[in-house]
Design an enzyme around this catalytic site. Structure first.
Site, short mmCIF file in Angstrom:
data_model
loop_
_atom_site.label_atom_id
_atom_site.label_comp_id
_atom_site.label_asym_id
_atom_site.label_seq_id
_atom_site.Cartn_x
_atom_site.Cartn_y
_atom_site.Cartn_z
N GLY A 66 -30.13 27.81 25.28
CA GLY A 66 -30.64 28.01 26.63
C GLY A 66 -31.72 27.01 27.01
N THR A 67 -32.69 26.87 26.12
CA THR A 67 -33.82 25.96 26.38
C THR A 67 -33.75 24.67 25.58
OG1 THR A 67 -35.04 27.00 24.58
CG2 THR A 67 -35.41 27.89 26.81
N GLY A 68 -32.98 24.67 24.50
CA GLY A 68 -33.00 23.56 23.53
C GLY A 68 -34.09 23.74 22.49
N VAL A 69 -35.03 24.63 22.77
CA VAL A 69 -36.20 24.76 21.90
C VAL A 69 -35.85 25.50 20.60
CG1 VAL A 69 -38.52 25.72 21.69
CG2 VAL A 69 -37.81 24.64 23.82
N GLY A 70 -35.13 26.62 20.72
CA GLY A 70 -34.76 27.37 19.52
C GLY A 70 -33.94 26.52 18.57
N ARG A 109 -29.95 25.82 30.22
CA ARG A 109 -30.53 26.51 31.38
C ARG A 109 -31.65 25.68 32.01
NH1 ARG A 109 -30.53 32.08 27.89
NH2 ARG A 109 -28.30 32.51 28.11
N ARG A 132 -43.71 -0.46 11.89
CA ARG A 132 -44.79 0.52 11.69
C ARG A 132 -44.31 1.96 11.84
NH1 ARG A 132 -45.04 -1.11 16.91
NH2 ARG A 132 -45.71 0.37 18.52
N HIS A 133 -43.21 2.12 12.57
CA HIS A 133 -42.70 3.48 12.76
C HIS A 133 -42.08 4.04 11.49
CE1 HIS A 133 -43.67 3.03 16.92
NE2 HIS A 133 -42.94 1.92 16.97
N ARG A 136 -44.48 6.03 9.50
CA ARG A 136 -44.72 7.37 10.03
C ARG A 136 -43.56 8.31 9.70
NH1 ARG A 136 -46.84 4.00 15.20
NH2 ARG A 136 -48.87 3.51 14.28
#
Ligand code: RB5
Length: 147
Positions: A66-70, A109, A132-133, A136
């Site tokens: 829904g959010t991509g976050v989960g 969503r 340099r990346h 990291r």
């Protein structure tokens, strides 16, 4: 370039649009589901797809909820996965260039299909800059190995 793509029950419609876009561009992918009418909790799908990237079967992943976050939270629990939840072009570009992200997470969503396709394109086409990346990225891996 082989892409692994999956979604939970919030994502089948957007996933279908992204698959059509990948077909148009001739990009190889495997659809790990789910399809319209099915249900799955996003942690299960995130782990299934990310394991396939972590073991080298696929170069990159796309995960949709829904959010991509989960999806991004779960994906980042799998060793070797650097997942980014993006809803703007700049982030999708620089998470590749600077973070060497290997999974793009999208909120069905949150975004329309047009912007989602643009994010997929820039994510796939932008190379990691290294230099340099890389130092990291190595520190991200150190965190993973320490915790
Ligand atoms: C499912 O309804 C929803 O919670 C899920 O797709 C996602 O947005 C979680 O991050």
């Amino acid at each position: 370039m082989k892409i692994a793509i999956g979604c939970d029950h919030a994502g089948p419609a957007l996933k279908a649009e992204i698959l059509a876009h990948l077909d148009e561009k001739g990009i190889e992918y495997t659809d790990f589901g789910i399809q319209e009418g099915e249900k799955v909790d996003y942690p299960e799908k995130a782990e299934e797809v990310c394991r396939k990237i972590a073991d080298g079967s696929y170069d990159m992943g796309i995960l949709i909820c829904g959010t991509g976050v989960g999806m991004s939270m779960c994906a980042n629990k799998v060793k070797g996965i650097r997942a980014a939840c993006c809803s703007d072009y700049f982030s999708a570009k620089y998470t590749r260039a600077h973070n060497d992200a290997n999974v793009l997470c999208i909120g069905a969503r949150v975004l329309g299909a047009g912007l989602a396709a643009e994010l997929v394109d820039v994510f796939i086409e932008t190379p990691f800059e290294g230099g340099r990346h890389q130092r990291r990225i190595d520190k991200i891996t150190d965190i993973e190995n320490r915790n």
